[in-house]
Design an enzyme around this catalytic site. Structure first.
Site, PDB file in Angstrom:
ATOM      1  N   SER A   1     -13.527  27.314  25.263  1.00 22.39           N
ATOM      2  CA  SER A   1     -14.145  27.246  24.087  1.00 22.39           C
ATOM      3  C   SER A   1     -15.537  27.016  24.707  1.00 22.39           C
ATOM      4  O   SER A   1     -15.960  26.672  25.757  1.00 22.39           O
ATOM      5  CB  SER A   1     -13.787  25.824  23.699  1.00 22.39           C
ATOM      6  OG  SER A   1     -14.749  25.396  22.591  1.00 22.39           O
TER       7      SER A   1
ATOM      8  N   TYR B   1     -11.618  16.283  23.829  1.00 20.36           N
ATOM      9  CA  TYR B   1     -11.108  17.719  23.620  1.00 20.36           C
ATOM     10  C   TYR B   1     -11.870  18.701  24.723  1.00 20.36           C
ATOM     11  O   TYR B   1     -11.288  19.461  25.270  1.00 20.36           O
ATOM     12  CB  TYR B   1     -11.461  18.284  22.187  1.00 20.36           C
ATOM     13  CG  TYR B   1     -11.287  19.545  21.965  1.00 20.36           C
ATOM     14  CD1 TYR B   1     -10.255  20.269  22.088  1.00 20.36           C
ATOM     15  CD2 TYR B   1     -12.473  20.753  21.780  1.00 20.36           C
ATOM     16  CE1 TYR B   1      -9.884  21.785  22.039  1.00 20.36           C
ATOM     17  CE2 TYR B   1     -12.416  21.842  21.756  1.00 20.36           C
ATOM     18  CZ  TYR B   1     -11.001  22.333  21.788  1.00 20.36           C
ATOM     19  OH  TYR B   1     -11.057  23.689  21.601  1.00 20.36           O
TER      20      TYR B   1
ATOM     21  N   LYS C   1     -10.717  21.017  28.101  1.00 19.71           N
ATOM     22  CA  LYS C   1     -10.930  22.407  28.377  1.00 19.71           C
ATOM     23  C   LYS C   1     -11.589  22.674  29.641  1.00 19.71           C
ATOM     24  O   LYS C   1     -11.246  23.548  30.674  1.00 19.71           O
ATOM     25  CB  LYS C   1     -11.807  22.775  27.301  1.00 19.71           C
ATOM     26  CG  LYS C   1     -11.445  23.160  25.974  1.00 19.71           C
ATOM     27  CD  LYS C   1      -9.989  24.190  25.899  1.00 19.71           C
ATOM     28  CE  LYS C   1      -9.378  24.226  24.609  1.00 19.71           C
ATOM     29  NZ  LYS C   1      -8.095  24.866  24.509  1.00 19.71           N
TER      30      LYS C   1
HETATM   31  P1  NAD Z   1      -4.078  26.283  15.984  1.00 23.19           P
HETATM   32  O1  NAD Z   1      -3.887  24.822  15.753  1.00 23.19           O
HETATM   33  O2  NAD Z   1      -4.083  27.182  14.621  1.00 23.19           O
HETATM   34  O3  NAD Z   1      -2.945  26.773  16.766  1.00 23.19           O
HETATM   35  C1  NAD Z   1      -2.457  26.148  18.144  1.00 23.19           C
HETATM   36  C2  NAD Z   1      -0.971  26.307  18.023  1.00 23.19           C
HETATM   37  O4  NAD Z   1      -0.455  25.554  19.188  1.00 23.19           O
HETATM   38  C3  NAD Z   1      -0.379  25.581  16.792  1.00 23.19           C
HETATM   39  O5  NAD Z   1       0.298  26.721  16.116  1.00 23.19           O
HETATM   40  C4  NAD Z   1       0.573  24.493  17.203  1.00 23.19           C
HETATM   41  O6  NAD Z   1       1.606  24.463  16.673  1.00 23.19           O
HETATM   42  C5  NAD Z   1       0.841  24.890  18.639  1.00 23.19           C
HETATM   43  N1  NAD Z   1       0.994  23.912  19.830  1.00 23.19           N
HETATM   44  C6  NAD Z   1       0.228  22.795  19.967  1.00 23.19           C
HETATM   45  N2  NAD Z   1       0.713  22.041  20.728  1.00 23.19           N
HETATM   46  C7  NAD Z   1       1.731  22.713  21.221  1.00 23.19           C
HETATM   47  C8  NAD Z   1       2.725  22.358  22.322  1.00 23.19           C
HETATM   48  N3  NAD Z   1       2.529  21.153  22.953  1.00 23.19           N
HETATM   49  N4  NAD Z   1       3.646  23.298  22.485  1.00 23.19           N
HETATM   50  C9  NAD Z   1       3.897  24.376  21.685  1.00 23.19           C
HETATM   51  N5  NAD Z   1       3.006  24.690  20.461  1.00 23.19           N
HETATM   52  C10 NAD Z   1       2.170  23.897  20.508  1.00 23.19           C
HETATM   53  O7  NAD Z   1      -5.385  26.410  16.858  1.00 23.19           O
HETATM   54  P2  NAD Z   1      -6.080  27.905  16.947  1.00 23.19           P
HETATM   55  O8  NAD Z   1      -7.434  27.421  16.289  1.00 23.19           O
HETATM   56  O9  NAD Z   1      -5.470  29.037  16.885  1.00 23.19           O
HETATM   57  O10 NAD Z   1      -6.713  27.449  18.727  1.00 23.19           O
HETATM   58  C11 NAD Z   1      -5.944  28.157  19.515  1.00 23.19           C
HETATM   59  C12 NAD Z   1      -6.664  27.556  21.008  1.00 23.19           C
HETATM   60  O11 NAD Z   1      -7.948  28.230  20.933  1.00 23.19           O
HETATM   61  C13 NAD Z   1      -6.580  26.200  21.198  1.00 23.19           C
HETATM   62  O12 NAD Z   1      -6.192  25.918  22.597  1.00 23.19           O
HETATM   63  C14 NAD Z   1      -8.050  25.775  21.001  1.00 23.19           C
HETATM   64  O13 NAD Z   1      -8.296  24.671  21.591  1.00 23.19           O
HETATM   65  C15 NAD Z   1      -8.735  26.981  21.348  1.00 23.19           C
HETATM   66  N6  NAD Z   1     -10.112  27.004  20.656  1.00 23.19           N
HETATM   67  C16 NAD Z   1     -10.316  27.265  19.087  1.00 23.19           C
HETATM   68  C17 NAD Z   1     -11.351  27.448  18.698  1.00 23.19           C
HETATM   69  C18 NAD Z   1     -11.462  27.340  17.146  1.00 23.19           C
HETATM   70  O14 NAD Z   1     -12.509  26.917  16.493  1.00 23.19           O
HETATM   71  N7  NAD Z   1     -10.241  27.644  16.439  1.00 23.19           N
HETATM   72  C19 NAD Z   1     -12.596  27.484  19.476  1.00 23.19           C
HETATM   73  C20 NAD Z   1     -12.400  27.537  20.679  1.00 23.19           C
HETATM   74  C21 NAD Z   1     -11.263  27.175  21.340  1.00 23.19           C
HETATM   75  N1  UFG Z   2     -20.471  22.013   8.993  1.00 22.55           N
HETATM   76  C1  UFG Z   2     -20.925  21.411   7.902  1.00 22.55           C
HETATM   77  N2  UFG Z   2     -20.159  20.902   7.234  1.00 22.55           N
HETATM   78  C2  UFG Z   2     -18.735  20.764   7.231  1.00 22.55           C
HETATM   79  C3  UFG Z   2     -18.305  21.281   8.467  1.00 22.55           C
HETATM   80  C4  UFG Z   2     -19.249  21.839   9.294  1.00 22.55           C
HETATM   81  O1  UFG Z   2     -22.122  21.266   7.612  1.00 22.55           O
HETATM   82  O2  UFG Z   2     -17.862  20.220   6.373  1.00 22.55           O
HETATM   83  C5  UFG Z   2     -21.525  22.299  10.035  1.00 22.55           C
HETATM   84  C6  UFG Z   2     -21.561  21.803  11.245  1.00 22.55           C
HETATM   85  O3  UFG Z   2     -22.490  20.691  11.390  1.00 22.55           O
HETATM   86  C7  UFG Z   2     -21.943  22.841  12.235  1.00 22.55           C
HETATM   87  C8  UFG Z   2     -21.256  24.337  11.531  1.00 22.55           C
HETATM   88  O4  UFG Z   2     -20.982  23.796  10.216  1.00 22.55           O
HETATM   89  O5  UFG Z   2     -23.381  23.104  12.066  1.00 22.55           O
HETATM   90  C9  UFG Z   2     -20.255  24.495  12.233  1.00 22.55           C
HETATM   91  O6  UFG Z   2     -19.193  23.133  12.391  1.00 22.55           O
HETATM   92  P1  UFG Z   2     -17.722  23.437  12.759  1.00 22.55           P
HETATM   93  O7  UFG Z   2     -17.128  22.282  12.561  1.00 22.55           O
HETATM   94  O8  UFG Z   2     -17.216  24.588  11.949  1.00 22.55           O
HETATM   95  O9  UFG Z   2     -17.902  24.189  14.250  1.00 22.55           O
HETATM   96  P2  UFG Z   2     -18.407  23.566  15.595  1.00 22.55           P
HETATM   97  O10 UFG Z   2     -19.271  24.429  15.904  1.00 22.55           O
HETATM   98  O11 UFG Z   2     -18.614  22.342  15.337  1.00 22.55           O
HETATM   99  O12 UFG Z   2     -17.031  23.623  16.680  1.00 22.55           O
HETATM  100  C10 UFG Z   2     -16.096  24.787  16.631  1.00 22.55           C
HETATM  101  C11 UFG Z   2     -14.918  24.235  17.116  1.00 22.55           C
HETATM  102  C12 UFG Z   2     -14.938  23.549  18.205  1.00 22.55           C
HETATM  103  C13 UFG Z   2     -15.234  24.380  19.377  1.00 22.55           C
HETATM  104  C14 UFG Z   2     -16.807  25.082  18.985  1.00 22.55           C
HETATM  105  C15 UFG Z   2     -17.289  26.003  19.914  1.00 22.55           C
HETATM  106  O13 UFG Z   2     -14.309  23.041  16.104  1.00 22.55           O
HETATM  107  O14 UFG Z   2     -13.626  23.113  18.676  1.00 22.55           O
HETATM  108  O15 UFG Z   2     -16.546  25.360  17.610  1.00 22.55           O
HETATM  109  O16 UFG Z   2     -16.282  27.066  20.030  1.00 22.55           O
HETATM  110  F1  UFG Z   2     -15.395  23.923  20.492  1.00 22.55           F
END
Ligand code: NAD
Ligand code: UFG
Length: 352
Positions: free
Chosen positions: A141, A165, A169
């Site tokens: 991330s 979190y 990572k």
């Molecule tokens: P998500 O929660 O939609 O998907 C994660 C999936 O993993 C879920 O289906 C959950 O049921 C499963 N899971 C969790 N723990 C598990 C376990 N112990 N065993 C088996 N399955 C398990 O999340 P996502 O947004 O699809 O994110 C996927 C990956 O990408 C995560 O590792 C997250 O940290 C990373 N990531 C997400 C974002 C974002 O903004 N969505 C940004 C950066 C990194």
């Molecule tokens: N924001 C609002 N109102 C809300 C939610 C968010 O104003 O209800 C704003 C935040 O302050 C920020 C922007 O919208 O300026 C984006 O916020 P998000 O929570 O959607 O995303 P972040 O950038 O804070 O974080 C996301 C994921 C993290 C990841 C990061 C970088 O949640 O897990 O992107 O990939 F690490």
């Protein structure tokens, strides 16, 4: 329910195709990546414990691609489930999405996060060693960059974590570097995602957060559909053009296709490789710009109020995408409007 193609079983598709294990494959990014992998000809087995997703996602992937991925309901921390999955399906690569991702929750439950994200990854890597599978694509991330010292952010930017979190990572990135140094043959991609949003254009899969969404775009979508009153915009006094936070939003299908490229890069390289690459668009958009784009997509006004900054938030963050373009030939093509249009289609068509 609409069927896009005649559905066939994953295992009838192509007996010579490569099989990949997708952990967290019923989740947001994993499900879209499964679609992209199947479209690219891979056979997919999904392993997910359904902690944050639903089994119907497997049906919907099958409706989109015409191919049903194999599905194992299980936990990546369970060595027996992993061993039997490797025995039964003999995947030759793993894309590891399984994990927990809510920053606030990680502060309240750090042990749960270290257990799931770090112990889960280590258990998977041990199972891969035992099965002699050495190609691994990891969901990292942009959070590992902390408060950016420069924009756009290159992969060489210093790393720091400001919450548990983010630490998980960093730790897994380090585990992967140590493993790669210690044992020849590993082909590892550490993919640093910026802000994935949107949904598959079919409206059949998308982001389905449980409870109150933490992230901006699912929250905006729920306001648009009338499920919540208004968006709370966390601060308008940042040093950004309109004062609200700026992020690099990437369409989840561009992100998914980036995984296929990364997997192919790992598989095609001659020797072992440790690839660390940003997946973003290289463009920043503000909270207010995203709200406006969603108003356009939904043809409805989206009420919002400005409230205090959210603790721990940074002002702005976007990716340097040169390495992704150079090494993977990856360039995001979908626009902010595509992201909002697809998220809106998903929000208004989903049945759970
Ligand atoms: P998500 O929660 O939609 O998907 C994660 C999936 O993993 C879920 O289906 C959950 O049921 C499963 N899971 C969790 N723990 C598990 C376990 N112990 N065993 C088996 N399955 C398990 O999340 P996502 O947004 O699809 O994110 C996927 C990956 O990408 C995560 O590792 C997250 O940290 C990373 N990531 C997400 C974002 C974002 O903004 N969505 C940004 C950066 C990194
Ligand atoms: N924001 C609002 N109102 C809300 C939610 C968010 O104003 O209800 C704003 C935040 O302050 C920020 C922007 O919208 O300026 C984006 O916020 P998000 O929570 O959607 O995303 P972040 O950038 O804070 O974080 C996301 C994921 C993290 C990841 C990061 C970088 O949640 O897990 O992107 O990939 F690490």
């Amino acid at each position: 329910m609409l069927r896009f193609q005649h559905e066939i079983n994953n295992w009838e598709v192509n007996q010579v195709a490569s099989t990949v294990l997708v952990t967290g494959g019923t989740g947001f990014i994993g499900s879209h990546t499964t679609v992209a992998l199947q479209k690219a000809g891979y056979r997919v087995v999904i392993l997910d414990n359904l902690h944050n997703s639903h089994a119907y996602v497997v049906d919907n992937i099958a409706k989109i691609t015409g191919v049903r991925p194999a599905f194992v309901q299980g936990d990546v921390r369970d060595p027996q489930v992993l061993a039997s999955t490797f025995r039964q399906y003999t995947p030759d690569a793993v894309l590891h999405f399984a994990g927990m991702k809510a920053v606030g929750e990680s502060t309240a439950l750090p042990l749960v996060y270290y257990d799931n994200n770090v112990h889960g990854s280590v258990t998977m890597l041990q199972a891969m060693q035992a099965a002699n599978v050495r190609t691994f694509v990891f969901s990292s991330s942009a959070t590992v960059y902390g408060d950016p010292q420069q924009l756009p952010i290159p992969e060489s930017h210093r790393r720091e974590a400001t919450n548990p979190y983010g630490h998980t990572k960093l730790v897994v990135e380090d585990v992967l570097a140590n493993l790669w140094e210690s044992e020849p043959g590993w082909r590892i991609a550490r993919l640093r995602y910026f802000n994935p949003v949107g949904a598959h254009p079919s409206g059949l899969i998308g982001e389905a957060p449980q409870g109150i969404p933490n992230n901006l775009m699912p929250y905006v979508a729920q306001v648009a559909v009338g499920q919540r009153d208004k968006v709370r915009v966390f601060g308008n006094d940042y040093d950004t053009p309109d004062g609200t936070g700026v992020r690099d939003y990437i369409h989840v299908m561009d992100l998914a296709e980036g995984h296929v490229r990364a997997l192919e890069y790992c598989r095609d390289c001659d020797s072992s490789e440790l690839l660390t690459v940003n997946l973003g668009t290289g463009q920043g958009n503000s909270v207010l710009e995203m709200i406006r784009a969603f108003e356009q997509a939904s043809s409805r006004p989206i009420p919002y109020e400005i409230v205090d900054r959210r603790p721990g938030d940074i002002a702005a963050c976007w990716a340097d995408t040169q390495l992704a373009e150079k090494t993977l030939g990856c360039r995001a093509t979908r626009t902010i409007q595509d992201m909002c249009d697809d998220a809106w289609r998903w929000q208004t068509s989903r049945v759970e």
